[in-house]
Enzyme design. Structure first.
Site, PDB file in Angstrom:
ATOM      1  N   ASP A   1       0.857  -1.135   0.032  1.00  0.00           N
ATOM      2  CA  ASP A   1      -0.025  -0.025   0.003  1.00  0.00           C
ATOM      3  C   ASP A   1       1.072   1.215  -0.051  1.00  0.00           C
ATOM      4  O   ASP A   1       2.029   1.155   0.021  1.00  0.00           O
ATOM      5  CB  ASP A   1      -0.894  -0.041   1.067  1.00  0.00           C
ATOM      6  CG  ASP A   1      -2.041  -1.190   1.116  1.00  0.00           C
ATOM      7  OD1 ASP A   1      -2.220  -1.322   0.023  1.00  0.00           O
ATOM      8  OD2 ASP A   1      -2.331  -1.599   2.100  1.00  0.00           O
TER       9      ASP A   1
ATOM     10  N   LYS B   1      -3.728   3.240  -2.609  1.00  0.00           N
ATOM     11  CA  LYS B   1      -4.845   4.261  -3.107  1.00  0.00           C
ATOM     12  C   LYS B   1      -4.446   5.362  -2.131  1.00  0.00           C
ATOM     13  O   LYS B   1      -4.487   5.429  -0.972  1.00  0.00           O
ATOM     14  CB  LYS B   1      -6.235   3.741  -2.793  1.00  0.00           C
ATOM     15  CG  LYS B   1      -6.347   2.589  -3.343  1.00  0.00           C
ATOM     16  CD  LYS B   1      -7.741   2.118  -2.970  1.00  0.00           C
ATOM     17  CE  LYS B   1      -7.998   1.061  -2.118  1.00  0.00           C
ATOM     18  NZ  LYS B   1      -7.845  -0.284  -1.985  1.00  0.00           N
TER      19      LYS B   1
ATOM     20  N   MET C   1      -8.913   6.970  10.529  1.00  0.00           N
ATOM     21  CA  MET C   1      -9.236   7.560   8.954  1.00  0.00           C
ATOM     22  C   MET C   1     -10.292   8.456   9.029  1.00  0.00           C
ATOM     23  O   MET C   1     -11.134   8.508   8.586  1.00  0.00           O
ATOM     24  CB  MET C   1      -9.783   6.272   8.173  1.00  0.00           C
ATOM     25  CG  MET C   1      -8.902   5.421   7.853  1.00  0.00           C
ATOM     26  SD  MET C   1      -9.772   3.874   6.844  1.00  0.00           S
ATOM     27  CE  MET C   1     -10.376   2.980   7.878  1.00  0.00           C
TER      28      MET C   1
END
Ligand code: SAH
Length: 518
Positions: free
Chosen positions: A37, A70, A184
């Protein structure tokens, strides 16, 4: 169909590459394919890349590294694509590592990947990781539970809603007590804080926002929850928010001695690992920009010297660098000789690191001068009776003539043989840009690293103006003299002419200039 290896879902830890588990590091070293990632530390990918020592290693000696990261909001590889890639690589019988930030099963979609693999008949194993849910707090000195203040910790995502789970009951979260960790959540922190306060959490509840925890870029801001988003406006993801009564109990976190320093390492890539690791462990950001590369020679002069050594024609072998030891040893091995070639030979090493390189091959240096320079080495040797003795000087092409001349003056017959060339590699453009704009110090471990640096800058920058704006720390006076002559500013010189001595000099400099040199 080849035997299917289990796909390993590996937790990479919160940021500092050293916070991966031993099992995780081992999985990386053995991997044929790594899917990683955005937040994966480059050092962890290096573990996979440099793993060529395995007897059962990769068929073609190369690991495939695939970035499936991402950026927040950015559309790159979908989760379905990732699942399919894992399945495809595993079906080809390859050892697949899925490297995920923190712990794979804490907001990491590890569960979804495990299900997809299982449904495809592919075995899965999880190697847990240190999750930033607790590590971010710890790195800021905050315990998520404490018998004096918090008996529970609730970990919540700020971006729920698309996966089918029950929506978060913010009212319950606001009233659960103990510590709340938000992940997040930074982009919507203002909204979330307002929701928690509306649901009954005191606006004065202590909170902390921790950006890039456990990395040299870590920043921590504390404020009552009602004011956190305003106070910490300048923070950028990844951020973890910790809310609750243990925040004020945080112990002060001692800065590492090189925190905030950006230090360039110019040693050849093959020799820089331990130096880079030490500098990082001391808190510095390391810019790896090798300015020299070692190219061993395989020519008639090397052949002849090695043959003479094996034939017992030398009284002395003098070595002035680790590279000299490595290339001489490899040249011997290449021709099917071994340590017995040194029988009866007195071995002189310029310093402790060269002596250590010898000792790794079972050879103890007989002569090591107190100061690690060619002059000191020649003085020590000249004190022995060199008249008529034959000496092999195994070293780089274009080495300084000092040693050869002094030994010859003392009556020795010197074979000064170039075992390797030192060439300037093509620089990594990112590292070069960092050197130009952000470096605090450049470490120079030999005159050739200084020469390589200057050559590199000249080759890539017609202006070549800012040489003197670079501050060098040198391993010893010879490197320092070379650096000055090339127009570099020397900020410090090591007292002991070793990498450890150089790092001590950096530490000394950093303690004298707490707010930096620039
Ligand atoms: N599986 C990961 C979490 C992935 S979700 C783990 O166990 O840590 C991504 C969130 O993790 C980010 O939005 C942030 O809240 C948190 N995070 C990841 N790395 C972080 C870091 N170095 N510092 C602070 N928070 C981090």
């Amino acid at each position: 169909m080849p035997d299917l290896q289990p796909v390993l879902l590996v937790g990479a830890g919160p940021g500092d590459p050293r916070l991966i588990t031993l099992a995780g590091a081992d999985a990386l070293r053995r991997a044929d394919v790594v899917l990683y990632d955005r937040l994966a530390a480059p050092e962890l990918l290096d573990l996979a890349r440099h793993a060529d020592g395995h007897s059962d290693g990769h068929a073609d000696g190369k690991v495939q590294l695939i970035d499936v990261g991402k950026a927040p909001g950015g559309q790159t590889v979908t989760q379905d694509d990732i699942n399919q890639m894992l399945i495809d690589h595993a079906r080809r019988g390859r050892r697949v590592v899925r490297l995920k930030g923190g712990d794979p099963f804490v907001f990491g979609r590890g569960g979804e990947e495990a299900s997809a693999l299982t449904a495809a008949g592919i075995p899965v194993r999880v190697i847990p990781g240190v999750t930033s849910a607790t590590a971010a707090a710890a790195a800021a000195g905050i315990a998520v539970t404490d018998r004096r203040a918090s008996s529970s910790v609730t970990i919540v995502t700020g971006s729920d809603g698309d996966g089918g789970a029950e929506p978060i009951d913010w009212h319950a979260v606001a009233n659960v007590g103990g510590v709340i960790v938000l992940m997040m959540a930074w982009r919507s922190i203002e909204h979330i804080a307002a929701r928690l306060i509306d649901a009954g959490l005191s606006a004065q509840t202590p909170a902390a926002a921790i950006e890039r925890a456990t990395t040299p870029q870590q920043r921590v801001i504390t404020a009552p929850i009602a004011e956190l988003s305003e106070s910490a406006r300048t923070l950028n993801p990844p951020v973890t928010v910790v809310i609750g009564p243990t925040v004020p109990l945080a112990h002060p976190v001692a800065d590492l001695p090189l925190a905030g320093w950006r230090i360039v390492v110019t040693r050849p890539a093959a020799q820089s690992a331990s130096m880079i690791e030490r500098l990082r462990a001391l808190g510095s950001m390391v810019i790896a920009l090798p300015t020299i590369e070692i190219r061993p020679r395989q020519d008639a002069a090397v052949d002849a010297a090695v043959q003479r050594l094996a034939d017992g024609q030398y009284h002395y072998v003098a070595l002035t660098s680790v590279n000299g030891v490595d290339t001489l040893w490899n040249a011997l091995q290449h021709r099917q000789f071994d340590a017995r070639a040194f029988a009866g030979v007195r071995i002189a090493a310029i310093g402790s690191e060269t002596a250590r390189a010898l000792s790794r091959r079972g050879l103890q240096a007989d002569v090591v001068p107190a100061a690690f320079t060619s002059t000191a080495l020649s003085d020590r040797l000249a004190a022995e009776d060199l008249a008529g003795k034959r000496v092999l000087l195994a070293r780089a092409a274009l080495g300084s003539p000092v040693l050869r001349e002094r030994l010859a003056d003392a009556g020795a017959r010197v074979d000064d043989v170039a075992f390797y060339d030192t060439v300037t590699p093509t620089p990594d453009p990112d590292a070069l840009a960092e050197l130009r704009h952000a470096a605090d110090l450049v470490t120079l471990t030999s005159p050739s690293t200084a020469q390589g640096l200057v050559r590199m800058l000249r080759d890539t920058d017609s202006a070549a103006a800012q040489l003197d704006s670079l501050q060098a720390v040198c391993i010893g006076p010879v490197s320092a003299a070379a650096a000055r002559q090339l127009g570099l500013s020397v900020a410090a010189v090591a007292d002991v002419y070793t990498v450890d001595g150089l790092i001590d000099a950096v530490l000394q400099l950093a303690s004298e200039h707490p707010s930096g040199l620039r």
